[in-house]
Design an enzyme around this catalytic site. Sequence first.
Site, PDB file in Angstrom:
ATOM      1  N   GLY A  42       0.833  -1.197   0.000  1.00  0.00           N
ATOM      2  CA  GLY A  42       0.000   0.000   0.000  1.00  0.00           C
ATOM      3  C   GLY A  42       0.865   1.243   0.000  1.00  0.00           C
ATOM      4  N   CYS A  43       0.410   2.273   0.669  1.00  0.00           N
ATOM      5  CA  CYS A  43       1.145   3.544   0.706  1.00  0.00           C
ATOM      6  C   CYS A  43       2.583   3.337   1.163  1.00  0.00           C
ATOM      7  CB  CYS A  43       0.436   4.512   1.656  1.00  0.00           C
ATOM      8  SG  CYS A  43       1.329   6.054   1.911  1.00  0.00           S
TER       9      CYS A  43
END
Length: 204
Positions: A42-43
């Site tokens: 993810g991020c």
Amino acid sequence: MTKQIFQDYLRAVLVGFLVVSPSVFADSRAVIKPAEATFAGGCFWCMELPFDALPGVIGTTSGYIGGHTENPTYKEVSNGKTGHLEAVQVTYDPAKISYEKLLEVFWHNVDPFDKEGQFCDKGDQYKAAIFYQDEKEKQLAEASKVVVKTKFPGEAIAASIKSAEKFYPAEEYHQDYYLKNPKRYEFYRFTCGRDHRLDKIWGD
């Protein structure tokens, strides 16, 4: 043994030691080269901190991997136009920390069941993945996935294992974002529900 003979003996031993010692010392000083491991979770802002905190990790770099265009920008990747995933490249000392430990930290910082992305970020660019460099890393990654499956027998593991492709470092303002912008980082992490979800899956 007379004093003179003893001194001659010590001198001979010392000379022999000095002749042999350079190679001995060279072997003892042999330095294991830093290695690199790449993970998508993810991020990438949120994936740097867990690895940076580990003894033996030299540093992390946020970037993009797995796409079909060269030198992608954040805007292009975040729009899903390039096929890249946000990822972190972890540089570490194999003499101080193992690849297996890095795999363990990866799993405990992702939602392994999310097929759509990670936490509040959805899209292929935010999906979780392990990118292996060679056959040994592939086997270790697959073994770690089996461990996760065993822990959660009723769940399908969405995180994938892929051969590493070219890694492109992200723009400078993304690097060490949690250090440069701690308040914004904490706000994003909280509102994204990352820690709440991780605690629910893995515990404290």
